[in-house]
Write an enzyme that holds these catalytic residues in place. Structure first.
Site, PDB file in Angstrom:
ATOM      1  N   SER A 109       0.300   3.014  -0.880  1.00 19.14           N
ATOM      2  CA  SER A 109       1.140   3.768  -0.004  1.00 19.14           C
ATOM      3  C   SER A 109       2.746   3.972  -0.400  1.00 19.14           C
ATOM      4  O   SER A 109       3.041   3.040  -1.109  1.00 19.14           O
ATOM      5  CB  SER A 109       0.836   3.067   1.375  1.00 19.14           C
TER       6      SER A 109
ATOM      7  N   TYR B  74       1.324  -5.404   5.148  1.00 19.01           N
ATOM      8  CA  TYR B  74       0.963  -4.117   4.693  1.00 19.01           C
ATOM      9  C   TYR B  74       2.082  -3.277   3.851  1.00 19.01           C
ATOM     10  O   TYR B  74       1.730  -2.874   2.459  1.00 19.01           O
ATOM     11  CB  TYR B  74       0.601  -3.078   5.681  1.00 19.01           C
TER      12      TYR B  74
END
Length: 104
Positions: free
Chosen positions: A89, A102
């Site tokens: 990501s 995350y």
């Protein structure tokens, strides 16, 4: 047009030892391309997120991906053929309030 064969394995990559289980199922199959592209995030303050879900996330994002790559790579090296694509990501490159694990 193309003579490609695709086999699907449905596994929970967030669980311990799943990389070995996958490898055991595909043993003897020549893997040409491994795409590591799975993930999920948790939204809350770090102090409030659930450790078990964080552990699942760590298994998925880091441990399973690394272990599966380690298991599949030797046959690619011996064949002198194969590709590995690790997808991540863009969150890794910016701050992420309320999603610290995350983003890390």
């Amino acid at each position: 047009m193309f003579n490609n064969k695709v086999d699907l394995l449905i596994k929970d990559l967030s669980k311990p030892n799943v990389a070995q289980a996958i490898y055991n199922e595909i043993k003897g199959v020549s893997i040409d391309v491994l795409v590591n592209n799975a993930g999920f995030g948790l939204f809350d303050t770090f102090a409030e997120t659930d450790w078990e879900r964080e552990l699942d996330m760590l298994h998925l994002h880091i441990l399973t991906t690394t272990h599966l790559t380690k298991l599949i790579l030797p046959s690619m090296i011996s064949r002198k053929s194969g590709k590995i694509l690790n997808v991540s990501s863009l969150a890794a490159f910016q701050p992420g309030p309320l999603m610290s694990l995350y983003y890390a």
